[in-house]
Design an enzyme around this catalytic site. Structure first.
Site, PDB file in Angstrom:
ATOM      1  N   TYR A  63     -18.284  16.683 -14.136  1.00  0.00           N
ATOM      2  CA  TYR A  63     -18.497  15.225 -13.740  1.00  0.00           C
ATOM      3  C   TYR A  63     -19.406  14.920 -12.436  1.00  0.00           C
ATOM      4  CZ  TYR A  63     -17.523  10.153 -12.859  1.00  0.00           C
ATOM      5  OH  TYR A  63     -17.462   8.946 -12.688  1.00  0.00           O
ATOM      6  N   ASP A  83      -9.171  18.977 -12.877  1.00  0.00           N
ATOM      7  CA  ASP A  83      -9.091  17.492 -13.227  1.00  0.00           C
ATOM      8  C   ASP A  83      -9.132  17.568 -14.931  1.00  0.00           C
ATOM      9  OD1 ASP A  83     -10.380  15.368 -14.372  1.00  0.00           O
ATOM     10  OD2 ASP A  83     -12.063  15.127 -12.819  1.00  0.00           O
ATOM     11  N   LYS A 125      -9.920   6.658 -18.408  1.00  0.00           N
ATOM     12  CA  LYS A 125     -10.363   7.056 -19.512  1.00  0.00           C
ATOM     13  C   LYS A 125      -9.236   7.127 -20.618  1.00  0.00           C
ATOM     14  CE  LYS A 125     -13.767   7.629 -17.038  1.00  0.00           C
ATOM     15  NZ  LYS A 125     -14.346   8.822 -16.329  1.00  0.00           N
ATOM     16  N   ARG A 152       0.983  -1.100  -0.055  1.00  0.00           N
ATOM     17  CA  ARG A 152       0.050  -0.054  -0.011  1.00  0.00           C
ATOM     18  C   ARG A 152       0.690   1.275   0.160  1.00  0.00           C
ATOM     19  NH1 ARG A 152      -1.747   1.843   4.630  1.00  0.00           N
ATOM     20  NH2 ARG A 152      -1.888  -0.050   5.461  1.00  0.00           N
TER      21      ARG A 152
END
Ligand SMILES: *Cc1c(COP(=O)(O)O)cnc(C)c1O
Length: 389
Positions: free
Chosen positions: A110, A182, A207, A57
């Site tokens: 979004y 973004d 994306k 992690r």
């Protein structure tokens, strides 16, 4: 790496062959734990006094390679990768703001980011003012003494609205707020917000960076200090780390990012221009069209206009009929893959918003969002033309 054309950089960014026996493709290290060779070294690595890896992690060589890659392409100092775009967005937000702070964000973007910020307001008392982000002055007007973060999404989902990034970042600097952009729709091929003055860039790598509709991932990239804050706070406590296998897939995608984006830009522009004159279409949204409300800003801050096109057919029935008639293009949510994807936005992605919020966001019921793929443009155009009936 010295500055080369983006086509060259996309292929070579993040490379460090000396670390991997000269392997041309970065190896995937699935290990969740790394052994120490002796007590002093183990303690030093574990306490971040010496570089190295110890727990999945908190760091992994394959994930590091992806983070180096995107750092170079976005012209940042460091980056951190996550399991999804939303993991990146929540990690950045919780690292930068706390209870009592205030955020300014676009009223049209979004929808899950909108809902996330509303949720954060209700649950953690971090209030957001939603503004018309195509007007930079609206950010200045919304500033309060406790404003800590400016959120920008440009081009925005789904209306391709454009925010003047350098103007908003300058207002943010004066107000003591961090500007986060973004950059999912543009990708660093078309726009590099850090060069325009933004502090952090976010990607849904699901994306265009991944580019093949086969993974979910997210990235935060920016200055060292802010990334350190994000890494040692949110990534450590909230998890959401990307799997090394997925990080490798994102890197595989990025190798062809420039090629794909060049084609996405070309195809989207051609489709937008073709649809402009169609009698059944009320409105075409594409930042590359001179008729787009923010075309001038887009031309100034973008290198290309991207692969997303919005089309308003007027009614929900017309939008439903079109997706039912598609033969080459695919009726699906999401975007940024090699295949053309078409979605009636108001009925799906933005259905989570109230009618009032949808109207504020400018999302009418006949709006289709088209993620224009890399197929032959004649096939895409004739499929959509035929589906319009
Ligand atoms: C898809 C998307 C996100 C969320 O990313 P996930 O990978 O789905 O979590 C955030 N911002 C924009 C602009 C998006 O299109």
């Amino acid at each position: 790496m010295p500055k080369h054309s983006f086509f060259t950089e996309a292929v070579h960014a993040g490379e460090d062959r000396s670390a991997n026996y000269g392997a041309v493709s970065v190896p995937i290290y699935p290990a969740s734990v790394f052994a120490f060779s002796n007590a002093d070294e183990g303690i030093a690595i574990h306490n971040y006094e010496k570089p190295g890896y110890f727990y999945g992690r908190l760091g992994n060589p394959t994930v590091d390679a992806l983070e180096r890659t995107i750092t170079e392409l976005e012209r940042g100092e460091d980056a951190i990768a996550f399991a999804s775009g939303m993991a990146a967005i929540s990690a950045a937000t919780f690292s930068l703001v706390q209870s009592g702070d205030h955020v300014v964000a676009p009223e049209s973007m979004y929808s899950t980011t909108t809902n996330f910020l509303k949720h954060v307001g209700e649950t953690f008392k971090i209030e957001t003012t939603f503004v018309d982000a195509s007007n930079a002055e609206a950010y200045a007007a919304a500033v309060r003494p406790n404003t800590k973060m400016f959120w920008v999404e440009s081009p925005s989902n789904p209306l391709l609205r454009i925010t003047d990034i350098s103007e908003v970042a300058a207002i943010g600097k004066r107000a003591g707020a961090i500007t986060v952009v973004d950059n999912t729709f543009a990708t660093p091929f078309n726009q590099r917000p850090l060069e325009l003055g933004a502090d952090l860039v976010i990607h849904s790598a699901t994306k265009y960076l991944g580019g093949h509709s086969d993974l979910t991932a997210g990235i935060v990239v920016g200055g060292k200090e802010l990334i350190d804050k994000t890494r040692h706070g949110a990534a450590k406590f909230y998890g959401g780390n990307i799997a090394p296998q997925v990080a490798w897939l994102v890197m595989r995608g990025i190798k062809t990012l420039a090629l794909r984006m060049e084609r996405h830009n070309h195809n989207a522009s051609a489709l937008a221009n073709m649809l402009l004159d169609h009698p059944k279409i009320k409105q075409v949204y594409y930042p590359g069209l001179p008729s787009h409300q923010n075309h001038e800003i887009a031309e100034r801050q973008m290198i290309g206009f991207g692969g997303m096109v919005g089309v308003d057919l007027g009614t929900a029935d017309a939008a439903k009929q079109l997706v039912n008639n598609l033969k080459v293009c695919t009726f699906a949510t999401s975007l940024g893959g090699v295949e053309t994807l078409v979605q009636p936005v108001a009925l799906m992605t933005h259905a989570t918003l109230s009618l009032e919020e949808r109207e504020l966001a400018g999302v009418s019921e006949g709006l289709l969002r088209i993620s224009v793929g890399i197929e032959d443009i004649n096939d895409i155009c004739s499929d959509i033309y035929d589906a319009l009936g």
